[in-house]
Structure formats: structure tokens, C-alpha cells
Design a protein around this motif. Structure first.
Motif, PDB file in Angstrom:
ATOM      1  N   GLY A 104       0.600  -1.249  -0.007  1.00  0.00           N
ATOM      2  CA  GLY A 104       0.063   0.077  -0.034  1.00  0.00           C
ATOM      3  C   GLY A 104       0.932   1.230   0.001  1.00  0.00           C
ATOM      4  O   GLY A 104       0.350   2.278   0.412  1.00  0.00           O
ATOM      5  N   ASP A 105       2.036   1.057  -0.179  1.00  0.00           N
ATOM      6  CA  ASP A 105       2.821   2.563  -0.123  1.00  0.00           C
ATOM      7  C   ASP A 105       3.105   3.073  -1.295  1.00  0.00           C
ATOM      8  O   ASP A 105       3.952   4.196  -1.451  1.00  0.00           O
ATOM      9  CB  ASP A 105       4.663   2.136   0.375  1.00  0.00           C
ATOM     10  N   ASP A 106       2.635   2.592  -2.495  1.00  0.00           N
ATOM     11  CA  ASP A 106       2.889   3.136  -3.825  1.00  0.00           C
ATOM     12  C   ASP A 106       1.880   4.634  -3.624  1.00  0.00           C
ATOM     13  O   ASP A 106       1.028   4.763  -3.157  1.00  0.00           O
ATOM     14  CB  ASP A 106       2.087   2.358  -4.848  1.00  0.00           C
ATOM     15  N   GLU A 107       2.214   5.726  -4.757  1.00  0.00           N
ATOM     16  CA  GLU A 107       1.544   6.957  -4.637  1.00  0.00           C
ATOM     17  C   GLU A 107       0.201   6.617  -5.069  1.00  0.00           C
ATOM     18  O   GLU A 107      -0.549   7.569  -4.713  1.00  0.00           O
ATOM     19  CB  GLU A 107       2.552   7.764  -5.677  1.00  0.00           C
ATOM     20  N   ASP A 108       0.113   5.867  -5.869  1.00  0.00           N
ATOM     21  CA  ASP A 108      -1.331   5.663  -6.603  1.00  0.00           C
ATOM     22  C   ASP A 108      -2.122   5.082  -5.373  1.00  0.00           C
ATOM     23  O   ASP A 108      -3.371   5.643  -5.450  1.00  0.00           O
ATOM     24  CB  ASP A 108      -1.185   4.545  -7.583  1.00  0.00           C
ATOM     25  N   ASP A 109      -1.771   4.468  -4.467  1.00  0.00           N
ATOM     26  CA  ASP A 109      -2.656   3.971  -3.251  1.00  0.00           C
ATOM     27  C   ASP A 109      -3.104   4.987  -2.414  1.00  0.00           C
ATOM     28  O   ASP A 109      -3.966   5.350  -1.734  1.00  0.00           O
ATOM     29  CB  ASP A 109      -1.959   2.897  -2.566  1.00  0.00           C
ATOM     30  N   LYS A 110      -2.176   6.043  -2.307  1.00  0.00           N
ATOM     31  CA  LYS A 110      -2.355   7.129  -1.310  1.00  0.00           C
ATOM     32  C   LYS A 110      -3.393   7.993  -1.992  1.00  0.00           C
ATOM     33  O   LYS A 110      -3.873   9.095  -1.148  1.00  0.00           O
ATOM     34  CB  LYS A 110      -0.792   7.924  -1.123  1.00  0.00           C
ATOM     35  N   LYS A 111      -3.589   8.146  -3.104  1.00  0.00           N
ATOM     36  CA  LYS A 111      -4.534   9.115  -3.838  1.00  0.00           C
ATOM     37  C   LYS A 111      -5.985   8.440  -3.584  1.00  0.00           C
ATOM     38  O   LYS A 111      -6.209   7.489  -3.947  1.00  0.00           O
ATOM     39  CB  LYS A 111      -4.401   9.251  -5.660  1.00  0.00           C
ATOM     40  N   VAL A 277     -14.094  -0.485   0.378  1.00  0.00           N
ATOM     41  CA  VAL A 277     -13.612  -1.526   1.662  1.00  0.00           C
ATOM     42  C   VAL A 277     -12.301  -1.963   1.418  1.00  0.00           C
ATOM     43  O   VAL A 277     -11.629  -2.207   0.232  1.00  0.00           O
ATOM     44  CB  VAL A 277     -14.396  -2.914   1.491  1.00  0.00           C
ATOM     45  N   ILE A 278     -11.333  -1.418   2.432  1.00  0.00           N
ATOM     46  CA  ILE A 278     -10.020  -1.621   2.362  1.00  0.00           C
ATOM     47  C   ILE A 278      -9.627  -2.570   3.303  1.00  0.00           C
ATOM     48  O   ILE A 278     -10.089  -2.614   4.563  1.00  0.00           O
ATOM     49  CB  ILE A 278      -9.233  -0.522   2.677  1.00  0.00           C
ATOM     50  N   PRO A 279      -9.171  -3.729   2.775  1.00  0.00           N
ATOM     51  CA  PRO A 279      -8.889  -4.908   3.718  1.00  0.00           C
ATOM     52  C   PRO A 279      -7.754  -4.701   4.522  1.00  0.00           C
ATOM     53  O   PRO A 279      -6.748  -3.991   4.297  1.00  0.00           O
ATOM     54  CB  PRO A 279      -8.485  -6.093   2.628  1.00  0.00           C
ATOM     55  N   ASP A 280      -8.014  -5.255   6.024  1.00  0.00           N
ATOM     56  CA  ASP A 280      -6.842  -4.954   6.865  1.00  0.00           C
ATOM     57  C   ASP A 280      -5.903  -6.081   6.703  1.00  0.00           C
ATOM     58  O   ASP A 280      -4.774  -5.908   7.259  1.00  0.00           O
ATOM     59  CB  ASP A 280      -7.462  -5.208   8.209  1.00  0.00           C
ATOM     60  N   PHE A 281      -6.014  -7.143   6.128  1.00  0.00           N
ATOM     61  CA  PHE A 281      -5.098  -8.171   5.932  1.00  0.00           C
ATOM     62  C   PHE A 281      -5.308  -8.852   4.635  1.00  0.00           C
ATOM     63  O   PHE A 281      -6.120  -8.854   4.026  1.00  0.00           O
ATOM     64  CB  PHE A 281      -5.565  -9.480   7.034  1.00  0.00           C
ATOM     65  N   HIS A 282      -3.958  -9.468   4.267  1.00  0.00           N
ATOM     66  CA  HIS A 282      -4.214 -10.098   3.029  1.00  0.00           C
ATOM     67  C   HIS A 282      -3.442 -11.659   3.361  1.00  0.00           C
ATOM     68  O   HIS A 282      -2.403 -11.854   4.167  1.00  0.00           O
ATOM     69  CB  HIS A 282      -2.971  -9.374   1.995  1.00  0.00           C
ATOM     70  N   ILE A 283      -4.059 -12.453   2.739  1.00  0.00           N
ATOM     71  CA  ILE A 283      -3.796 -13.874   2.967  1.00  0.00           C
ATOM     72  C   ILE A 283      -3.352 -14.654   1.365  1.00  0.00           C
ATOM     73  O   ILE A 283      -4.430 -14.632   0.668  1.00  0.00           O
ATOM     74  CB  ILE A 283      -4.765 -14.685   3.655  1.00  0.00           C
ATOM     75  N   THR A 284      -2.252 -14.807   1.188  1.00  0.00           N
ATOM     76  CA  THR A 284      -1.726 -15.441  -0.208  1.00  0.00           C
ATOM     77  C   THR A 284      -1.366 -17.006   0.002  1.00  0.00           C
ATOM     78  O   THR A 284      -0.857 -17.255   1.148  1.00  0.00           O
ATOM     79  CB  THR A 284      -0.564 -14.477  -0.683  1.00  0.00           C
ATOM     80  N   ASN A 295      -1.956  -5.199   6.404  1.00  0.00           N
ATOM     81  CA  ASN A 295      -2.080  -4.083   5.358  1.00  0.00           C
ATOM     82  C   ASN A 295      -1.288  -2.971   6.029  1.00  0.00           C
ATOM     83  O   ASN A 295      -0.961  -2.584   6.963  1.00  0.00           O
ATOM     84  CB  ASN A 295      -3.493  -3.474   5.237  1.00  0.00           C
ATOM     85  N   SER A 296      -0.214  -2.189   5.126  1.00  0.00           N
ATOM     86  CA  SER A 296       0.743  -1.264   5.565  1.00  0.00           C
ATOM     87  C   SER A 296       0.242  -0.205   6.091  1.00  0.00           C
ATOM     88  O   SER A 296       1.022   0.752   6.905  1.00  0.00           O
ATOM     89  CB  SER A 296       1.802  -1.274   4.255  1.00  0.00           C
ATOM     90  N   LYS A 297      -1.148   0.281   5.779  1.00  0.00           N
ATOM     91  CA  LYS A 297      -1.699   1.410   6.171  1.00  0.00           C
ATOM     92  C   LYS A 297      -1.697   1.219   7.705  1.00  0.00           C
ATOM     93  O   LYS A 297      -2.016   2.196   8.285  1.00  0.00           O
ATOM     94  CB  LYS A 297      -2.964   1.657   5.617  1.00  0.00           C
ATOM     95  N   ARG A 349      -1.892  -2.529  18.697  1.00  0.00           N
ATOM     96  CA  ARG A 349      -2.943  -2.615  17.940  1.00  0.00           C
ATOM     97  C   ARG A 349      -2.326  -3.567  16.673  1.00  0.00           C
ATOM     98  O   ARG A 349      -2.838  -4.531  16.472  1.00  0.00           O
ATOM     99  CB  ARG A 349      -3.278  -1.327  17.407  1.00  0.00           C
ATOM    100  N   GLN A 350      -0.998  -3.120  16.091  1.00  0.00           N
ATOM    101  CA  GLN A 350      -0.860  -4.243  15.036  1.00  0.00           C
ATOM    102  C   GLN A 350      -0.551  -5.487  15.609  1.00  0.00           C
ATOM    103  O   GLN A 350      -0.881  -6.717  14.762  1.00  0.00           O
ATOM    104  CB  GLN A 350       0.602  -3.551  14.492  1.00  0.00           C
ATOM    105  N   GLN A 351       0.244  -5.736  16.500  1.00  0.00           N
ATOM    106  CA  GLN A 351       0.446  -6.854  17.389  1.00  0.00           C
ATOM    107  C   GLN A 351      -0.862  -7.811  17.547  1.00  0.00           C
ATOM    108  O   GLN A 351      -0.854  -8.852  17.220  1.00  0.00           O
ATOM    109  CB  GLN A 351       1.410  -6.911  18.693  1.00  0.00           C
ATOM    110  N   THR A 352      -1.843  -7.078  18.153  1.00  0.00           N
ATOM    111  CA  THR A 352      -3.110  -7.684  18.402  1.00  0.00           C
ATOM    112  C   THR A 352      -3.830  -8.165  16.903  1.00  0.00           C
ATOM    113  O   THR A 352      -4.464  -9.573  17.292  1.00  0.00           O
ATOM    114  CB  THR A 352      -3.811  -6.777  19.333  1.00  0.00           C
TER     115      THR A 352
END
Length: 490
Positions: A104-111, A277-284, A295-297, A349-352
Motif C-alpha cells: 500500500g506504499d505506492d503513490e497511487d494507493d495514497k490518492k 472496503v480496504i482489507p486489513d489483512f492479506h492472505i496469499t 495492510n501497510s496502512k 494494535r498491530q501485534q493484536t
């Protein structure tokens, strides 16, 4: 009589830090950025590294190991309640953000997604009113009617109330007949059906704007005028007999009525933000092994302000500490404490989040591999709380508002929790599996003769699920599936 006595009590209170953590934990990723911006605005001692690094040279902040204790820069200084060491930290290294997903660190994601500017429902009606050649009095009446419509486009207030409003608020003396005539003008506006006082009137307005010479439209108007109750209850047999129509003709009439819009006011109102809807987690799936990332956000690069740290250092070096200086440093300490607590709460929060989601992923491993709801195991909040050693309320806060993105779609964490149902063989399965079977059979049913709850109960028993009819009805309602009578189609 007054008496004094001593007594001991055991009380459990939440500290400000715990309250802050609880509030942050239940905030979803889509709202976290706003919450962080609010904190940055309120607390000048808190800074965003991603913003400050644009203006500050890197050499000013030497790297430190985040796991080591902070160095002591004021040896030999006066020992008191203020210690600058507690607030010094690495400004370049985000020690809690480097392990998470960086997609999520790309400039496009921040727009932000652009939203088309469009006229609101009421502005659209007002624009149509402005184009009509009306007297000042009629224009005021029309504007009052438009302002009295609800969000669905209906006029729920009686004509007499509108007449009173015009007299008291607009100083316009109008008769009920004048308001009624102006309402008919409003009912010719787009979208069709606006200004109706009931569902029946709304549907009739729309039908009469069509070709009334068409026999199907004529019969549709007749059905809405005289047989709306039978139509809504889907008593098609009664309609065929009463109107002397064949099944084919009735099908055409029903389809024509179903094309109409029962809520014309909703047609222009689309809230794009709520659809996001912005997912909080990604499972691959990495060759059969599931990999979880956050999610890096959720890992903002925050630090304690360097200028506020220097204020503290200045206090440590000051030879004389008068009252005003102590008050100033007390304020600085309060802001530094608040910034430090907020950063710690974000880390916790992140750890939990990761700990909880990892436990859910391991518990429902087969589902995340296949995406088949039949592989969902019965799971309640206590199961996950016991695995991660946390309270049930903590797991509930994580599950209620967080989403996970998988190869099979994006899901709300709450959807993975379900009660257990015992089959005839003694095996425990999730009620999600039962709902899936119900959905499949209802989807395949003959819509002319839909399956009643009793029949669905028999089908489940044949499949080994010994469930009562009232439980079948409860599951059907949870899936927003109407009763058999209302699922009937021609």
C-alpha cells in the motif's frame, strides 16, 4: 447522626492508555488514517516520519537498534521526574512497520478515488421548478413542497400542514386546492414517481407516463389501482381469476410493475465512500502454504517530535528552574507522554491484529486454501480468545470491523465465526455449511412451487442434519431469503 469509618475496596479501572488502545483496536483500516491525522493535529509532539523526512537531513538522526535501551544523553544531570531518555527514539527506522505488507506504499494507493460531482436529488427538482413559468406564489408553494419531500421522494405530510407552513414561515396565504394543484405539477418532474403520497400513487404516476394505450400497461394500472394487496402478497391465482387473464398475460403485467422504482428519491443518491472496503489483512497461497500480511496502512511511521525532545534537554541543562519554566516543561511532558502512548497503542494494535488473524487463519486453514464454505469449521469467539490468551471482547473488537483479502474474495472476519451443529453421525459442522445447503436448494427450486420451510427441513434431515423447522426459518431469515409464498414467480 454522622459517622466516620474506614473500608477497603478492590476496584478495577482502565488506564487512559488501555482506553486509547481499545478505541484504536476497533477502528478499521479505512478509518485509521483519519484517526492518526486527528492525533497529529491535536498533539504537536507527535510527527509523521514520512512527512518530516522530506525536509530534514538524514544525518541528524543516527540509527539505533529498536530492541536496545535508549542511550543516556544527560549523565550527571539533576535527577528528577523528567527524563529525556524516555522519549528519544530512532527517527529513521520504523521498527514495527518493516514486517508488514508494503503493497500500500505506492503513490497511487495514497490518492483518493475521484468522486463525480453531481446535483443532489433536491437540487435537481429545484432546477426543474426554476424552468417553469410560474407566479411568485406558485413558485413559493412548489419550493415548499420540494423541501417537504423525504429522502425516498415521497410527500409524507398532509396538504393542510403544508398550507400552515406556508402561512407561518413564508407568509404566503394559500388554499389547500392551490397546494394540491402545485403538487400535481411536481409529480410530473423527473425522476418519475416523485411527490407521491403512497406507494400506490408512486407506481401509478410512473405507469401513466408510459403508453397507456398498451394493453399490458392498462392492466398493470388496473392491478395497482384495485389489486395492489394481492399483488404484493403474490396471490397470482386470485389475480388471474379476478382479471380474467392467462398466466402469460399476468407474467407480462407483473414484469412491467417490477420495472418501476418504488423509491424515486434514491435514484441520484449514491454514497461512493460507503462502497469502499480496504482489507486489513492479506492472505496469499504460496505453493500450498498460507502467508498472512498486515495492510501497510496499519503501520504508520510515527515519532516523537525532535523539537519537543530538545525542549526537555534545555530543561535538563538549565541551572535555575523557576515556576514558569516548570509549568512549560510540565506541558511538554504531557504532550510527550501522549505521543509516546499513542505510538505504543499503534504498535500494540498491530501485534493484536496479527496475533488474532493468525489464529483465525490456522483455525480455518482448509477454508482459506479452498474457498469452499463447507470447509468452515464451527468457531466461536472463545475458541480464538483461548488460543491467543486474550479476552473475548478483544477478539470481538477485531472481528467486527476488519476485512481480510484472499484469493477467493474479501471477507469480514465476523463471517468466519459460527455455531456448531451435530449431524446424525455425531460429527460437528458449522451452521454456515447448513446455510450453504439451504441456499443451494432454494436456488434450484421451481419458482412456481417454491420449497416451504417444512420441505427444507425434510431435505436437511435426508442429508443428515437433524434441525427443527423454526431453526430453518431462522437461517433463511439470516440470509435475507423471504418465505416460500413471496419467492413464487410466474
Amino acid at each position: 447522626m454522622l459517622k466516620q469509618n474506614l473500608q477497603q475496596k478492590l476496584l478495577q479501572k482502565l488506564s487512559p492508555q488501555q482506553i486509547q488502545f481499545i478505541k484504536l483496536l476497533q477502528v478499521p483500516t479505512v478509518s485509521l488514517d483519519t484517526r492518526i491525522k486527528e492525533e497529529l493535529e491535536e498533539n504537536p509532539a507527535l510527527e509523521d516520519i514520512s512527512l518530516t523526512n522530506l525536509n530534514e537531513p538524514e544525518e541528524q538522526y543516527p540509527d539505533r537498534d529498536p530492541d536496545d535501551d535508549f542511550s543516556n544523553d544527560n549523565e550527571g544531570g539533576e535527577a528528577d521526574e523528567f527524563n529525556i531518555d524516555d522519549y528519544l527514539q530512532d527517527d529513521n527506522l520504523n521498527d514495527y512497520g518493516s514486517r508488514y505488507d508494503q503493497n500500500g506504499d505506492d503513490e497511487d494507493d495514497k490518492k483518493e478515488m475521484p468522486i463525480a460531482i453531481q446535483s443532489s436529488f433536491f437540487e435537481n427538482l429545484q432546477a426543474q421548478l426554476d424552468l417553469l413559468p410560474l407566479s411568485d406564489k406558485d413558485f413559493m408553494i412548489g419550493r415548499q413542497i420540494i423541501g417537504s419531500l423525504d429522502d425516498d421522494g415521497y410527500l409524507r405530510r398532509p396538504i393542510m400542514s403544508l398550507t400552515d407552513d406556508l402561512a407561518f414561515s413564508q407568509n404566503v396565504m394559500a388554499e389547500d386546492e392551490e397546494v394540491e394543484e402545485m403538487l400535481k405539477v411536481i409529480q410530473t418532474f423527473d425522476p418519475p414517481g416523485v411527490g407521491a403520497r403512497s406507494l400506490q400513487e408512486c407506481l401509478l404516476i410512473q405507469l401513466r407516463k408510459k403508453d397507456v394505450n398498451d394493453p399490458i400497461i392498462k392492466k398493470a394500472i388496473l392491478v395497482v389501482e384495485d389489486y395492489l394487496d394481492e399483488f404484493t402478497r403474490k396471490h397470482y391465482d386470485k389475480l388471474e381469476k379476478s382479471l380474467n387473464m392467462t398466466s402469460e398475460e399476468l407474467r407480462g403485467v407483473v414484469n412491467e410493475i417490477l420495472k418501476l422504482n418504488p423509491k424515486p428519491g434514491d435514484s441520484n443518491e449514491v454514497n461512493t465512500k460507503q462502497l469502499q472496503v480496504i482489507p486489513d489483512f492479506h492472505i496469499t497461497n504460496n505453493d500450498g502454504t498460507l502467508v498472512l500480511t498486515l495492510n501497510s496502512k496499519n503501520a504508520p511511521e510515527l515519532k516523537v517530535s525532535r523539537s519537543y525532545q530538545e525542549m526537555f534537554q534545555h530543561y535538563e541543562k538549565a541551572s535555575q528552574k523557576d515556576k514558569k519554566l516548570k509549568e512549560a516543561v510540565q506541558f511538554v511532558k504531557q504532550k510527550l507522554d501522549s505521543a509516546k502512548w499513542f505510538i505504543d497503542a499503534i504498535k500494540q494494535r498491530q501485534q493484536t491484529l496479527l496475533k488474532t488473524m493468525n489464529a483465525i487463519m490456522l483455525y480455518q486453514y482448509d477454508f482459506f486454501l479452498t474457498g469452499d464454505e463447507k470447509n468452515l469449521k464451527p468457531m466461536i469467539l472463545k475458541d480464538i480468545a483461548d488460543k491467543i490468551g486474550m479476552d473475548i471482547s478483544t477478539v470481538s473488537r477485531v472481528a467486527n470491523s476488519k476485512y481480510v483479502q484472499t484469493e477467493h474474495g474479501t471477507f469480514l472476519l465476523k463471517s468466519f465465526f459460527s455455531e456448531a451443529i451435530q449431524t446424525e453421525s455425531g460429527e460437528e459442522v458449522s451452521n454456515k455449511e447448513v446455510k450453504k445447503i439451504l441456499q443451494e436448494h432454494i436456488g434450484k427450486e421451481d419458482k412456481r412451487h417454491p420449497l416451504a420451510d417444512e420441505k427444507l427441513t425434510e431435505i436437511l434431515k435426508e442429508n443428515g442434519y437433524n434441525i427443527a423447522r423454526r431453526t430453518v426459518a431462522k437461517y433463511r431469515e439470516q440470509m435475507n431469503i423471504p418465505v416460500a409464498r413471496l419467492r413464487k414467480e410466474l
